[in-house]
Motif scaffolding. Structure first.
Motif, PDB file in Angstrom:
ATOM      1  N   ASP A 155       1.547   2.097  -0.530  1.00 52.25           N
ATOM      2  CA  ASP A 155       0.094   2.181  -0.502  1.00 52.25           C
ATOM      3  C   ASP A 155      -0.410   2.275  -1.949  1.00 52.25           C
ATOM      4  O   ASP A 155       0.366   2.427  -2.885  1.00 52.25           O
ATOM      5  CB  ASP A 155      -0.395   3.354   0.355  1.00 52.25           C
ATOM      6  N   VAL A 156      -1.697   2.165  -2.133  1.00 49.02           N
ATOM      7  CA  VAL A 156      -2.269   2.083  -3.472  1.00 49.02           C
ATOM      8  C   VAL A 156      -2.018   3.362  -4.270  1.00 49.02           C
ATOM      9  O   VAL A 156      -1.716   3.312  -5.471  1.00 49.02           O
ATOM     10  CB  VAL A 156      -3.785   1.762  -3.395  1.00 49.02           C
ATOM     11  N   ALA A 157      -2.114   4.513  -3.627  1.00 48.40           N
ATOM     12  CA  ALA A 157      -1.901   5.779  -4.341  1.00 48.40           C
ATOM     13  C   ALA A 157      -0.460   5.885  -4.855  1.00 48.40           C
ATOM     14  O   ALA A 157      -0.225   6.262  -6.010  1.00 48.40           O
ATOM     15  CB  ALA A 157      -2.225   6.962  -3.425  1.00 48.40           C
ATOM     16  N   GLU A 158       0.502   5.541  -3.996  1.00 49.52           N
ATOM     17  CA  GLU A 158       1.911   5.603  -4.427  1.00 49.52           C
ATOM     18  C   GLU A 158       2.187   4.557  -5.503  1.00 49.52           C
ATOM     19  O   GLU A 158       2.938   4.802  -6.438  1.00 49.52           O
ATOM     20  CB  GLU A 158       2.831   5.399  -3.226  1.00 49.52           C
ATOM     21  N   TYR A 159       1.557   3.400  -5.359  1.00 49.10           N
ATOM     22  CA  TYR A 159       1.692   2.358  -6.381  1.00 49.10           C
ATOM     23  C   TYR A 159       1.225   2.881  -7.738  1.00 49.10           C
ATOM     24  O   TYR A 159       1.914   2.723  -8.740  1.00 49.10           O
ATOM     25  CB  TYR A 159       0.878   1.121  -5.971  1.00 49.10           C
ATOM     26  N   GLN A 160       0.070   3.525  -7.771  1.00 51.75           N
ATOM     27  CA  GLN A 160      -0.459   4.036  -9.037  1.00 51.75           C
ATOM     28  C   GLN A 160       0.466   5.099  -9.633  1.00 51.75           C
ATOM     29  O   GLN A 160       0.690   5.116 -10.839  1.00 51.75           O
ATOM     30  CB  GLN A 160      -1.870   4.602  -8.835  1.00 51.75           C
ATOM     31  N   GLU A 161       1.022   5.971  -8.790  1.00 49.09           N
ATOM     32  CA  GLU A 161       1.962   6.984  -9.276  1.00 49.09           C
ATOM     33  C   GLU A 161       3.187   6.330  -9.916  1.00 49.09           C
ATOM     34  O   GLU A 161       3.635   6.743 -10.987  1.00 49.09           O
ATOM     35  CB  GLU A 161       2.416   7.889  -8.127  1.00 49.09           C
ATOM     36  N   ARG A 162       3.709   5.314  -9.248  1.00 47.34           N
ATOM     37  CA  ARG A 162       4.921   4.659  -9.757  1.00 47.34           C
ATOM     38  C   ARG A 162       4.629   3.848 -11.025  1.00 47.34           C
ATOM     39  O   ARG A 162       5.469   3.784 -11.912  1.00 47.34           O
ATOM     40  CB  ARG A 162       5.537   3.779  -8.677  1.00 47.34           C
ATOM     41  N   VAL A 163       3.460   3.233 -11.104  1.00 45.79           N
ATOM     42  CA  VAL A 163       3.101   2.504 -12.320  1.00 45.79           C
ATOM     43  C   VAL A 163       2.993   3.465 -13.494  1.00 45.79           C
ATOM     44  O   VAL A 163       3.486   3.184 -14.597  1.00 45.79           O
ATOM     45  CB  VAL A 163       1.787   1.712 -12.125  1.00 45.79           C
TER      46      VAL A 163
END
Length: 147
Positions: A30-38
């Motif tokens: 999801d977008v939130a997890e994507y941002q954390e990983r980026v």
């Protein structure tokens, strides 16, 4: 030195972020997890920190396919060449260098001819003979395989 402890480059981080973007498009993140990983990818110092970000995103074959027929899911693209390296690669052809030398030689000869004609118009006859001699020499050189 073990790969996990080797320092990661900026292009390594970009490859990981591209894979994370693909995972969002596939619906794996999801977008939130994507941002954390980026954010974690941007701060990663070694390969092991980058590997953790992708460890649960490996592409698997659909259910019912055997593991024996697996192929790599994606080929990692090579780092793009810089503009200077690309220009060097493009101009590295042996034939292009020879024609550049010929072109510069002709340009110098034409410039000198124009200057001499402006100074003494009667010299045009001598220049015409000289150009014919040069052309004959080029034809002889081409036939003999010098270029």
């Amino acid at each position: 030195m073990d790969r996990d402890q080797m320092r990661a480059s900026e292009s390594d981080r970009q490859v990981v972020m591209e894979r994370l973007r693909e995972a969002v498009e596939e619906g794996r993140l999801d977008v939130a997890e994507y941002q954390e990983r980026v954010d974690a990818a941007m701060q990663a110092k070694v390969y092991s920190e980058l590997d953790i970000l992708l460890s649960d995103l490996q592409k698997l074959p659909p259910p019912g396919f055997s593991a024996a027929g697996l192929e790599p899911t994606a080929v990692m693209p090579g780092a793009p060449l810089s503009k200077v390296n690309q220009q060097l690669r493009d101009s590295a052809g042996e034939g292009s260098r020879k024609w550049k030398v010929v072109g510069v030689s002709v340009a110098i000869a034409v410039a000198l001819a124009l200057i001499l004609i402006a100074i003494n118009p009667e010299i045009f006859l001598y220049i015409a003979i000289g150009v014919l001699v040069i052309l004959v020499l080029f034809v002889v050189a081409a036939v003999s395989g010098l270029f």
